[in-house]
Design a protein around this motif. Structure first.
Motif, PDB file in Angstrom:
ATOM      1  N   GLU A   1      -4.276  -8.573  -5.134  1.00  0.00           N
ATOM      2  CA  GLU A   1      -5.008  -8.199  -3.925  1.00  0.00           C
ATOM      3  C   GLU A   1      -4.087  -7.910  -2.752  1.00  0.00           C
ATOM      4  O   GLU A   1      -4.497  -7.301  -1.755  1.00  0.00           O
ATOM      5  CB  GLU A   1      -6.016  -9.289  -3.548  1.00  0.00           C
ATOM      6  N   LEU A   2      -2.807  -8.320  -2.862  1.00  0.00           N
ATOM      7  CA  LEU A   2      -1.846  -8.082  -1.776  1.00  0.00           C
ATOM      8  C   LEU A   2      -1.189  -6.708  -1.856  1.00  0.00           C
ATOM      9  O   LEU A   2      -0.523  -6.280  -0.915  1.00  0.00           O
ATOM     10  CB  LEU A   2      -0.752  -9.159  -1.784  1.00  0.00           C
ATOM     11  N   PHE A   3      -1.381  -6.010  -2.965  1.00  0.00           N
ATOM     12  CA  PHE A   3      -0.783  -4.680  -3.108  1.00  0.00           C
ATOM     13  C   PHE A   3      -1.464  -3.690  -2.178  1.00  0.00           C
ATOM     14  O   PHE A   3      -2.693  -3.598  -2.125  1.00  0.00           O
ATOM     15  CB  PHE A   3      -0.901  -4.193  -4.548  1.00  0.00           C
ATOM     16  N   ASN A   4      -0.643  -2.950  -1.450  1.00  0.00           N
ATOM     17  CA  ASN A   4      -1.133  -1.948  -0.510  1.00  0.00           C
ATOM     18  C   ASN A   4      -0.607  -0.585  -0.935  1.00  0.00           C
ATOM     19  O   ASN A   4       0.597  -0.323  -0.845  1.00  0.00           O
ATOM     20  CB  ASN A   4      -0.661  -2.287   0.915  1.00  0.00           C
ATOM     21  N   SER A   5      -1.491   0.258  -1.413  1.00  0.00           N
ATOM     22  CA  SER A   5      -1.079   1.572  -1.916  1.00  0.00           C
ATOM     23  C   SER A   5      -0.560   2.495  -0.812  1.00  0.00           C
ATOM     24  O   SER A   5       0.012   3.551  -1.105  1.00  0.00           O
ATOM     25  CB  SER A   5      -2.242   2.246  -2.647  1.00  0.00           C
ATOM     26  N   ASP A   6      -0.754   2.101   0.444  1.00  0.00           N
ATOM     27  CA  ASP A   6      -0.232   2.903   1.560  1.00  0.00           C
ATOM     28  C   ASP A   6       1.143   2.417   2.035  1.00  0.00           C
ATOM     29  O   ASP A   6       1.727   3.010   2.941  1.00  0.00           O
ATOM     30  CB  ASP A   6      -1.210   2.861   2.742  1.00  0.00           C
ATOM     31  N   ASP A   7       1.624   1.352   1.426  1.00  0.00           N
ATOM     32  CA  ASP A   7       2.938   0.811   1.786  1.00  0.00           C
ATOM     33  C   ASP A   7       3.986   1.412   0.841  1.00  0.00           C
ATOM     34  O   ASP A   7       3.964   1.130  -0.370  1.00  0.00           O
ATOM     35  CB  ASP A   7       2.932  -0.710   1.655  1.00  0.00           C
ATOM     36  N   PRO A   8       4.911   2.234   1.336  1.00  0.00           N
ATOM     37  CA  PRO A   8       5.905   2.898   0.474  1.00  0.00           C
ATOM     38  C   PRO A   8       6.732   1.930  -0.366  1.00  0.00           C
ATOM     39  O   PRO A   8       7.057   2.226  -1.517  1.00  0.00           O
ATOM     40  CB  PRO A   8       6.786   3.656   1.472  1.00  0.00           C
ATOM     41  N   GLU A   9       7.068   0.775   0.209  1.00  0.00           N
ATOM     42  CA  GLU A   9       7.863  -0.189  -0.546  1.00  0.00           C
ATOM     43  C   GLU A   9       7.060  -0.761  -1.711  1.00  0.00           C
ATOM     44  O   GLU A   9       7.580  -0.921  -2.820  1.00  0.00           O
ATOM     45  CB  GLU A   9       8.349  -1.324   0.351  1.00  0.00           C
ATOM     46  N   HIS A  10       5.797  -1.054  -1.465  1.00  0.00           N
ATOM     47  CA  HIS A  10       4.937  -1.555  -2.534  1.00  0.00           C
ATOM     48  C   HIS A  10       4.844  -0.526  -3.663  1.00  0.00           C
ATOM     49  O   HIS A  10       4.953  -0.879  -4.855  1.00  0.00           O
ATOM     50  CB  HIS A  10       3.538  -1.850  -2.007  1.00  0.00           C
ATOM     51  N   VAL A  11       4.633   0.720  -3.300  1.00  0.00           N
ATOM     52  CA  VAL A  11       4.504   1.793  -4.294  1.00  0.00           C
ATOM     53  C   VAL A  11       5.803   1.958  -5.074  1.00  0.00           C
ATOM     54  O   VAL A  11       5.792   2.112  -6.302  1.00  0.00           O
ATOM     55  CB  VAL A  11       4.116   3.115  -3.607  1.00  0.00           C
ATOM     56  N   GLU A  12       6.934   1.899  -4.397  1.00  0.00           N
ATOM     57  CA  GLU A  12       8.230   2.020  -5.060  1.00  0.00           C
ATOM     58  C   GLU A  12       8.419   0.897  -6.094  1.00  0.00           C
ATOM     59  O   GLU A  12       8.876   1.133  -7.222  1.00  0.00           O
ATOM     60  CB  GLU A  12       9.362   1.951  -4.036  1.00  0.00           C
ATOM     61  N   ILE A  13       8.070  -0.314  -5.723  1.00  0.00           N
ATOM     62  CA  ILE A  13       8.220  -1.459  -6.625  1.00  0.00           C
ATOM     63  C   ILE A  13       7.357  -1.286  -7.873  1.00  0.00           C
ATOM     64  O   ILE A  13       7.830  -1.458  -9.007  1.00  0.00           O
ATOM     65  CB  ILE A  13       7.867  -2.774  -5.898  1.00  0.00           C
ATOM     66  N   ILE A  14       6.105  -0.938  -7.668  1.00  0.00           N
ATOM     67  CA  ILE A  14       5.188  -0.796  -8.807  1.00  0.00           C
ATOM     68  C   ILE A  14       5.603   0.356  -9.709  1.00  0.00           C
ATOM     69  O   ILE A  14       5.597   0.223 -10.942  1.00  0.00           O
ATOM     70  CB  ILE A  14       3.736  -0.626  -8.321  1.00  0.00           C
ATOM     71  N   HIS A  15       6.007   1.463  -9.131  1.00  0.00           N
ATOM     72  CA  HIS A  15       6.474   2.587  -9.950  1.00  0.00           C
ATOM     73  C   HIS A  15       7.743   2.215 -10.709  1.00  0.00           C
ATOM     74  O   HIS A  15       7.941   2.640 -11.857  1.00  0.00           O
ATOM     75  CB  HIS A  15       6.716   3.815  -9.071  1.00  0.00           C
ATOM     76  N   GLY A  16       8.610   1.434 -10.095  1.00  0.00           N
ATOM     77  CA  GLY A  16       9.830   0.985 -10.764  1.00  0.00           C
ATOM     78  C   GLY A  16       9.512   0.112 -11.968  1.00  0.00           C
ATOM     79  O   GLY A  16      10.154   0.216 -13.017  1.00  0.00           O
TER      80      GLY A  16
ATOM     81  N   GLY B   1       8.479  -7.598  -6.887  1.00  0.00           N
ATOM     82  CA  GLY B   1       7.024  -7.593  -6.981  1.00  0.00           C
ATOM     83  C   GLY B   1       6.451  -8.998  -6.991  1.00  0.00           C
ATOM     84  O   GLY B   1       5.432  -9.273  -6.355  1.00  0.00           O
ATOM     85  N   GLY B   2       7.134  -9.904  -7.705  1.00  0.00           N
ATOM     86  CA  GLY B   2       6.698 -11.290  -7.731  1.00  0.00           C
ATOM     87  C   GLY B   2       6.890 -11.973  -6.396  1.00  0.00           C
ATOM     88  O   GLY B   2       6.006 -12.699  -5.914  1.00  0.00           O
ATOM     89  N   ASP B   3       8.027 -11.748  -5.774  1.00  0.00           N
ATOM     90  CA  ASP B   3       8.343 -12.391  -4.505  1.00  0.00           C
ATOM     91  C   ASP B   3       7.380 -11.968  -3.399  1.00  0.00           C
ATOM     92  O   ASP B   3       6.996 -12.781  -2.547  1.00  0.00           O
ATOM     93  CB  ASP B   3       9.784 -12.061  -4.112  1.00  0.00           C
ATOM     94  N   LYS B   4       6.966 -10.711  -3.427  1.00  0.00           N
ATOM     95  CA  LYS B   4       6.037 -10.204  -2.413  1.00  0.00           C
ATOM     96  C   LYS B   4       4.576 -10.509  -2.769  1.00  0.00           C
ATOM     97  O   LYS B   4       3.670 -10.272  -1.967  1.00  0.00           O
ATOM     98  CB  LYS B   4       6.231  -8.700  -2.217  1.00  0.00           C
TER      99      LYS B   4
END
Length: 357
Positions: A233-248, A337-340
């Motif tokens: 629920e903490l993932f924000n698809s508008d946050d570039p860093e979040h998107v980079e982590i998930i794509h990685g 991803g885990g830390d965030k």
């Protein structure tokens, strides 16, 4: 004296190199050694080309969103990474919450035993491991429960490794391994007393397809438990860093696309399951699962040096360095991803197939 000193120095270097390459870094006894790294079922001379092919899937993302293309995509990945996983991580290709005073191996075993305990099966029950890898969880669960475990993996090399480990562990009478696609399993309807999947169904392009197939082979009234990879629920698809982590994470782990935590319940209900329980095992009071990744950074780079040297010497296949580098980078994405708190590899769902009327 100079000759003696030179000989002593050379001997020390030779012994140190042997220890560094052949012994240090092997994650489990009777597992892989660095000098045995291979490309799985891929011929040594083709490993680098297959690595490039793996990355080509991500240039055509629609091709890994369809059932017919998943086998090649996932099979290629596990041919490339299985030996490195087994050498550097262990025979259980998954994470587990850290437990104070417990070793990584103990934490892994406890996490696996928890899965079969949730199924409530008795000795002699026939249980399916959907996506069994080289069989680390299978062996721990068979030894703990006395159940007969049938594992399925799409990768033929993993089948052979799992059978070898089962025999070495003296558990081949309880553990059977089948090569096949868990989207189209070669098992009869209503043929298993329980099913578990540990961080495996994330490779399915559509979760509904694998859940429907598991539902088919599970006996009415029996339970299925899965540890799912999800965005939280903490993932924000508008946050570039979040998107980079998930794509990685997706690129480095052969994932068609990570699912939202809220999707799991809906899919289970859609195929007909009754949801008995659902919780993220990564959340407090559990201790962080990603600390093992952070604490292992020195080991990763030590291993990368070993892989580079072995590749240069022609012992490890050309392309192994690229694969290991990909996994090192992916480990960083996983830890971030885990830390965030935006990613969990252990969103647990426990389901029951309803009794027939």
């Amino acid at each position: 004296m100079d000759s003696l000193a030179l000989f002593a120095t050379a001997s020390l270097i030779a012994v140190s190199l042997y220890w560094f390459v052949c012994i240090l870094g092997s994650a489990e006894q009777k597992g892989k050694r660095a000098v045995e790294l291979s490309g799985g079922s891929i011929a040594k001379e083709n490993v680098q080309d297959k690595y490039k092919q793996y990355w080509s899937f991500f240039r055509r993302p629609k091709e890994i969103e369809t059932t017919e293309n998943v086998p090649d995509f996932v099979d290629t990945f596990y041919n490339l990474v299985t030996d490195i996983y087994e050498w550097g991580w262990g025979q259980s290709f998954h994470f587990s919450p850290s437990i104070p005073g417990k070793s990584d191996r103990e934490c892994t075993r406890i996490h696996e035993e928890r899965a079969v305990d949730l199924l409530g099966v008795k000795p002699g029950a026939r249980i399916l491991d959907a996506g069994c890898g080289v069989g680390g969880p299978m062996r721990a669960i068979a030894a703990h429960s006395g159940a007969n475990i049938v594992g399925i993996t799409i990768n033929e090399y993993q089948v052979n490794r799992a059978r070898l480990h089962n025999k070495k562990a003296g558990l081949d009478s309880l553990c059977e391994v089948v090569c096949g696609n868990f989207l189209e399993m070669p098992f009869d309807d209503d043929s298993f007393d329980g099913v578990y999947s540990i961080e495996a169904t994330c490779h399915a392009p559509k979760l509904e397809e694998v859940y429907r197939e598991i539902y088919r082979v599970l006996k009415p009234g029996s339970l299925y438990v899965s540890y799912e990879w999800v965005t939280t629920e903490l993932f924000n698809s508008d946050d570039p860093e979040h998107v980079e982590i998930i794509h990685g994470i997706e690129r480095g782990d052969a994932l068609p696309g990570l699912r939202k935590y809220s999707d799991i319940f809906q899919v289970a209900k859609k195929v007909g399951f009754e949801v008995v329980d659902e919780k993220d095992l990564a959340k407090p009071p559990s201790n962080p699962w990603w600390t093992r990744l952070q604490m292992g950074k020195i080991a990763y780079w030590r291993n990368h040096i070993v892989v580079t040297v072995l590749s240069w010497l022609g012992i490890a296949p050309k392309g192994t360095v690229d694969v290991h580098k990909m996994l090192v980078e992916t480990a960083d994405y996983l830890a971030r991803g885990g830390d965030k708190g935006i990613f969990s590899p252990m969103h647990m769902i426990l389901c029951r197939k309803p009794e027939e009327n």
